[in-house]
Design an enzyme around this catalytic site. Sequence first.
Site, mmCIF file in Angstrom:
data_model
loop_
_atom_site.group_PDB
_atom_site.id
_atom_site.type_symbol
_atom_site.label_atom_id
_atom_site.label_comp_id
_atom_site.label_asym_id
_atom_site.label_seq_id
_atom_site.Cartn_x
_atom_site.Cartn_y
_atom_site.Cartn_z
ATOM 1 C CB THR A 163 -17.169 12.767 9.748
ATOM 2 O OG1 THR A 163 -18.464 13.428 9.514
ATOM 3 C CG2 THR A 163 -16.399 12.692 8.908
ATOM 4 C CD GLU A 187 -13.791 11.295 3.895
ATOM 5 O OE1 GLU A 187 -13.309 12.311 3.959
ATOM 6 O OE2 GLU A 187 -14.217 10.854 2.577
ATOM 7 C CB CYS A 188 -19.920 8.199 4.218
ATOM 8 S SG CYS A 188 -21.682 8.391 3.844
ATOM 9 N N GLY A 189 -19.468 5.571 4.342
ATOM 10 C CA GLY A 189 -19.595 4.176 4.280
ATOM 11 C C GLY A 189 -18.412 3.595 5.118
#
Length: 412
Positions: free
Chosen positions: A390, A299-301
Site C-alpha cells: 500500500t 509501504e509506498c517506496g
Amino acid sequence: MTAALARHHARRGLNVRVFKTGPDFLDPMILERACGAPVHSLHLSMVGLDACRALLAQAARAADLMLIEGVMGLFDGTPSSADLAAAFKVPVLAVIGAHGMAQTFGAIAFGLARYREDVPFHGVLANRVASARHAQMLSETIPEGLRYCGHLSNANDMALPERHLGLTQPGEIAGLDARLDRAADAIAQTTLAELPPPVHFDDATLPAPPRLLDGMHIAIARDAAFSFVYPANVDLLIAMGATISTFAPLADEPAPDDADALYLPGGYPELHAATLAANARARASIAEHVARGKAVVAECGGMLYLVDTLTDIEGKRHAMLGILPGDASLQRKLSRLAMQRVDTPRGTMMGHTFHYSTFATPMQPVLKATHATTGAEGEAIYRHGSITATYMHAYWPSNPAAAAALFRGESL
C-alpha cells in the site's frame, strides 16, 4: 530551529529528547542527529491521546529538556500543533520568518499568542533577520506582555537542503554537523540559551502489547532508498516478541534466508532505481522469500520496489522486481498528502500518505483507507500472495493486532 535548540543544549551536556508533531520521517532524522536520541511522533489522532501522554511521561523521567517540533503553522490541521500544546500544557515558541517584515511582526506575534486562550505561549523568535537594525525594529514591535526571545540571521550557512517529500536525508548533507553547530551557536546568543521554566507531566504508561510475534525474525530493508520507518513501529515489533535485523538492497545485500517476514518501508527508490534494478542478489533473495510463501509488508517506496517497472522523473523506465503486477511513475506534482485510517476486522489502524508517484495495476484492493478526518476515499491496500502492499504508511502501535497479522501473513 528545533535542531539548533537541541544541539545547543546537548552540547551543554543535557539530556535532550525531541518529538515531532504528526507524521514525518525526514525531520526526525535531522532532529535525531542534533540530539543523539530517537525521535518519536506525537499526534492526537494518529498516535492517540493516551499514547502521546505515555511517550511524554517516559521521556520526562530522564530528560533535562524536551522539545516538540510542530507541523505547518501553529493552528493548521486537525488536530493541530496548538491542539497538542493545549492538551499537555506545553508552552509554545513561535518562530516567525521576519524577512521583508517590520511592524507586522509584532501583529503576527500578538495574534498567535492571543488566538486561543488554552494554548500556553512562551514567546517568539525572529528568523531570517537581515541585520542588527532589523532585529532592533522587530523587538520594538512586540506588545507588552509578550516575550521576545531574540533572533537568528538569514545566513545561508545554517539552511538545510530540500527535495520532493521534504528535507534531504542526513547522510547526503555535506557538513551537516557543522551547520547544526553554527545554528546552535546562534541560539546561544538568544534567551533560549537557558532552559525555560519546568513543565510537569503526569506519569503514564501503556499496557504491554500481546506477544503476537514471539519467535519471529523480521528483516527490515534499511538504506538511503528505504529509510522511512517510525521508531515506534520497530519498538512495537520487538515488544511483541520479534527479533529484528536489517539489510541494504541498495548495497545488494540479500534478505536473510531465515527471516520469517520482510518489511520494505518507504523512502526514495526512485532516486536509486537503476542501482536497485541491477542488484541481482537482493532481487533474487526477495523473490525466493516470496516464492516460499513468507510474508512481505511493503509501504509506498517499498511497494514501488516490487512492481514491474518504475519510471523516474526524467521519464526513464526501470525494471523493478516484477513481483507485484503494475507500473509506477514519478511525477512533479504531489499525488496525495493526507492522514489515513483503515478499518479492519481487528479494529482501526491509523497512518498517513505522502507521495509523488502513481501506480497502475490490475490488482484489486482488499481494503481501502479513508481520509482520517473527512472520510474521503484514501489509499488502496493490496494482497498479492504473501505480500501486503500500500501507499499508506501505517502507525502500527495504533493497532498491534493488525500489525502482527501483517507479519504473520494473515489478512487484516
